[in-house]
Motif scaffolding. Sequence first.
Motif, PDB file in Angstrom:
ATOM      1  N   ILE A  54     -15.292 -31.838 -35.016  1.00 13.44           N
ATOM      2  CA  ILE A  54     -16.177 -31.933 -34.880  1.00 13.44           C
ATOM      3  C   ILE A  54     -16.964 -30.400 -35.218  1.00 13.44           C
ATOM      4  CG2 ILE A  54     -17.954 -31.804 -34.087  1.00 13.44           C
ATOM      5  CD1 ILE A  54     -16.970 -34.518 -32.853  1.00 13.44           C
ATOM      6  N   ARG A  55     -16.494 -29.048 -34.669  1.00 14.81           N
ATOM      7  CA  ARG A  55     -16.239 -27.747 -35.031  1.00 14.81           C
ATOM      8  C   ARG A  55     -16.144 -27.447 -36.830  1.00 14.81           C
ATOM      9  NH1 ARG A  55     -14.435 -24.139 -30.059  1.00 14.81           N
ATOM     10  NH2 ARG A  55     -14.748 -22.456 -31.361  1.00 14.81           N
ATOM     11  N   GLY A  56     -14.918 -27.995 -36.989  1.00 14.66           N
ATOM     12  CA  GLY A  56     -15.021 -27.753 -38.444  1.00 14.66           C
ATOM     13  C   GLY A  56     -15.783 -28.184 -38.902  1.00 14.66           C
ATOM     14  N   LEU A  57     -16.001 -29.416 -38.822  1.00 13.32           N
ATOM     15  CA  LEU A  57     -16.817 -29.841 -39.410  1.00 13.32           C
ATOM     16  C   LEU A  57     -18.397 -29.431 -39.690  1.00 13.32           C
ATOM     17  CD1 LEU A  57     -16.542 -34.280 -40.232  1.00 13.32           C
ATOM     18  CD2 LEU A  57     -16.674 -32.316 -41.434  1.00 13.32           C
ATOM     19  N   ALA A  58     -19.144 -29.153 -38.162  1.00 12.67           N
ATOM     20  CA  ALA A  58     -19.984 -27.805 -38.792  1.00 12.67           C
ATOM     21  C   ALA A  58     -19.969 -26.629 -38.731  1.00 12.67           C
ATOM     22  CB  ALA A  58     -20.258 -27.909 -36.935  1.00 12.67           C
ATOM     23  N   GLY A  59     -18.824 -26.223 -39.289  1.00 10.30           N
ATOM     24  CA  GLY A  59     -18.551 -25.105 -39.849  1.00 10.30           C
ATOM     25  C   GLY A  59     -18.333 -23.519 -39.226  1.00 10.30           C
ATOM     26  N   ARG A  60     -17.915 -24.111 -37.993  1.00 10.03           N
ATOM     27  CA  ARG A  60     -18.133 -23.358 -36.921  1.00 10.03           C
ATOM     28  C   ARG A  60     -16.750 -22.850 -36.151  1.00 10.03           C
ATOM     29  NH1 ARG A  60     -21.929 -25.948 -31.872  1.00 10.03           N
ATOM     30  NH2 ARG A  60     -19.323 -26.199 -31.168  1.00 10.03           N
ATOM     31  N   GLN A  61     -16.145 -23.556 -36.784  1.00 10.92           N
ATOM     32  CA  GLN A  61     -14.307 -23.001 -36.646  1.00 10.92           C
ATOM     33  C   GLN A  61     -13.703 -22.625 -37.550  1.00 10.92           C
ATOM     34  OE1 GLN A  61     -12.841 -24.141 -33.729  1.00 10.92           O
ATOM     35  NE2 GLN A  61     -10.886 -22.361 -34.043  1.00 10.92           N
ATOM     36  N   SER A  62     -12.764 -21.347 -37.165  1.00 10.17           N
ATOM     37  CA  SER A  62     -12.229 -20.466 -38.377  1.00 10.17           C
ATOM     38  C   SER A  62     -11.318 -21.469 -38.732  1.00 10.17           C
ATOM     39  CB  SER A  62     -12.257 -19.280 -37.940  1.00 10.17           C
ATOM     40  OG  SER A  62     -11.339 -18.712 -39.323  1.00 10.17           O
TER      41      SER A  62
END
Length: 81
Positions: A54-62
Motif C-alpha cells: 500500500i505504501r508503494g502504491l501511494a508513492g510513500r515507500q522508496s
Amino acid sequence: LKDVSPIYGLALGAQTTVLVLAAAGCIPVLRRVGPVAVAHYFCLLQAAAAVGFIRGLAGRQSVLWRRFERAHAPAANGVRL
C-alpha cells in the motif's frame, strides 16, 4: 446456506484457527509454542507485506535499498571486533 459446499466450512474453520493462533502469538510466552509461532509469524509477514504494498502504491515507500551506518560498541581493552 444448505446448498453451500462443506469445503467452505472447512476453509473457514482453518482460517479462524490460524487467526486465533496468530492472535495468541501476541502474548510472548505463547510464542514458544510451535503452531502459535508459525501462525503469528505468517500473519505478521502478510501484514507487513500489505503495508509495504500500500505504501508503494501511494508513492510513500522508496524502492531503493539504503545502507545505514552501524554504531560501534566501545572496544574492550583496545581490541576492535
